[in-house]
Design a protein around this motif. Sequence first.
Motif, short mmCIF file in Angstrom:
data_model
loop_
_atom_site.label_atom_id
_atom_site.label_comp_id
_atom_site.label_asym_id
_atom_site.label_seq_id
_atom_site.Cartn_x
_atom_site.Cartn_y
_atom_site.Cartn_z
N GLY A 1 -43.00 83.53 36.65
CA GLY A 1 -43.33 82.94 35.35
C GLY A 1 -43.62 81.45 35.39
N LEU A 2 -44.00 80.94 36.56
CA LEU A 2 -44.30 79.51 36.72
C LEU A 2 -45.73 79.32 37.25
N PRO A 3 -46.73 79.78 36.51
CA PRO A 3 -48.10 79.68 37.01
C PRO A 3 -48.63 78.25 36.94
N GLU A 4 -49.37 77.86 37.95
CA GLU A 4 -50.05 76.56 37.99
C GLU A 4 -49.19 75.41 37.45
N PRO A 5 -48.10 75.07 38.15
CA PRO A 5 -47.20 74.02 37.65
C PRO A 5 -47.90 72.66 37.54
N GLU A 6 -47.60 71.97 36.46
CA GLU A 6 -48.14 70.64 36.20
C GLU A 6 -47.04 69.61 36.39
N GLU A 7 -47.34 68.48 37.00
CA GLU A 7 -46.34 67.47 37.31
C GLU A 7 -45.60 66.92 36.10
N ASP A 8 -46.26 66.84 34.95
CA ASP A 8 -45.62 66.22 33.79
C ASP A 8 -44.95 67.22 32.85
N GLU A 9 -44.78 68.46 33.30
CA GLU A 9 -44.11 69.49 32.50
C GLU A 9 -42.71 69.76 33.07
N TRP A 10 -41.90 70.47 32.29
CA TRP A 10 -40.57 70.90 32.72
C TRP A 10 -40.54 72.43 32.72
N TYR A 11 -39.82 73.01 33.69
CA TYR A 11 -39.81 74.45 33.90
C TYR A 11 -38.37 74.97 33.99
N SER A 12 -38.22 76.27 33.74
CA SER A 12 -36.92 76.92 33.86
C SER A 12 -36.37 76.76 35.27
N TRP A 13 -35.17 76.21 35.34
CA TRP A 13 -34.55 76.02 36.65
C TRP A 13 -34.19 77.36 37.28
N GLY A 14 -33.69 78.30 36.47
CA GLY A 14 -33.35 79.61 37.01
C GLY A 14 -34.54 80.30 37.64
N ALA A 15 -35.68 80.26 36.95
CA ALA A 15 -36.90 80.87 37.50
C ALA A 15 -37.33 80.15 38.78
N TYR A 16 -37.21 78.83 38.79
CA TYR A 16 -37.60 78.06 39.98
C TYR A 16 -36.67 78.37 41.16
N ILE A 17 -35.36 78.47 40.89
CA ILE A 17 -34.42 78.79 41.97
C ILE A 17 -34.79 80.16 42.58
N ASP A 18 -35.06 81.14 41.73
CA ASP A 18 -35.46 82.46 42.23
C ASP A 18 -36.74 82.39 43.04
N ALA A 19 -37.70 81.63 42.54
CA ALA A 19 -38.98 81.50 43.25
C ALA A 19 -38.77 80.79 44.59
N PHE A 20 -37.96 79.74 44.60
CA PHE A 20 -37.72 79.02 45.85
C PHE A 20 -37.03 79.92 46.86
N GLU A 21 -36.09 80.73 46.39
CA GLU A 21 -35.41 81.66 47.29
C GLU A 21 -36.40 82.63 47.92
N ASP A 22 -37.31 83.17 47.12
CA ASP A 22 -38.34 84.06 47.66
C ASP A 22 -39.24 83.34 48.66
N LEU A 23 -39.61 82.12 48.33
CA LEU A 23 -40.44 81.33 49.24
C LEU A 23 -39.71 81.07 50.55
N ALA A 24 -38.43 80.69 50.46
CA ALA A 24 -37.64 80.43 51.67
C ALA A 24 -37.55 81.68 52.54
N ASP A 25 -37.37 82.84 51.91
CA ASP A 25 -37.34 84.09 52.67
C ASP A 25 -38.67 84.36 53.35
N THR A 26 -39.76 83.97 52.71
CA THR A 26 -41.10 84.19 53.25
C THR A 26 -41.40 83.29 54.45
N VAL A 27 -41.05 82.01 54.35
CA VAL A 27 -41.45 81.04 55.37
C VAL A 27 -40.40 80.79 56.44
#
Length: 176
Positions: free
Chosen positions: A44-70
């Motif tokens: 749920g974090l499409p095309e992030p913009e630098e001057d916006e704020w996003y759900s931390w929970g969604a970002y943590i989940d996304a980062f975890e998936d990215l870390a598992d991938t790379v």
Amino acid sequence: MARQKAFSRDGEVSGQTVRSVVDGVGQFSSAYEDRALDILNDHGLPEPEEDEWYSWGAYIDAFEDLADTVGPKTVTKIGSEIPDLVEWPPTIDNVEGALAALDEQYQNTHRGDEIGYYDFEKSSDSGGVIECKNPYPDALDEGLLKATAEKFSDDGAFVRVEQTSDGEVSTFQISW
């Protein structure tokens, strides 16, 4: 890769932080960058913009998936790209000042209750201990700490970072 530390999922993360991860993996390949954007979109974090704020929970989940991938080595490398992707206060001109400023940088890009911290304590002329309490993998913090010290070292000193404890609060010895 090890699961990230348990943390409150409330709060927000700046678009600058989200973009720094995308840009960080983009340093390696456009395929990694595309994969990072796909993972963010899936959370749920499409095309992030630098001057916006996003759900931390969604970002943590996304980062975890990215870390598992790379994998952990790439996560360390992502952490090492962060110091070059953020704006540092002009008063920061040495390693000690930069490591002490990490918490302010973190607080400026994360908001909410119980978001964590970085706490640096100098222990010698060219070393110190830093506690990291955040939901990110220790590999990311290791890369961040080493690259921050290298960036602000005035003589290109060899930087050594050693993790001395892990868990909810991870501790690193750092020397330069």
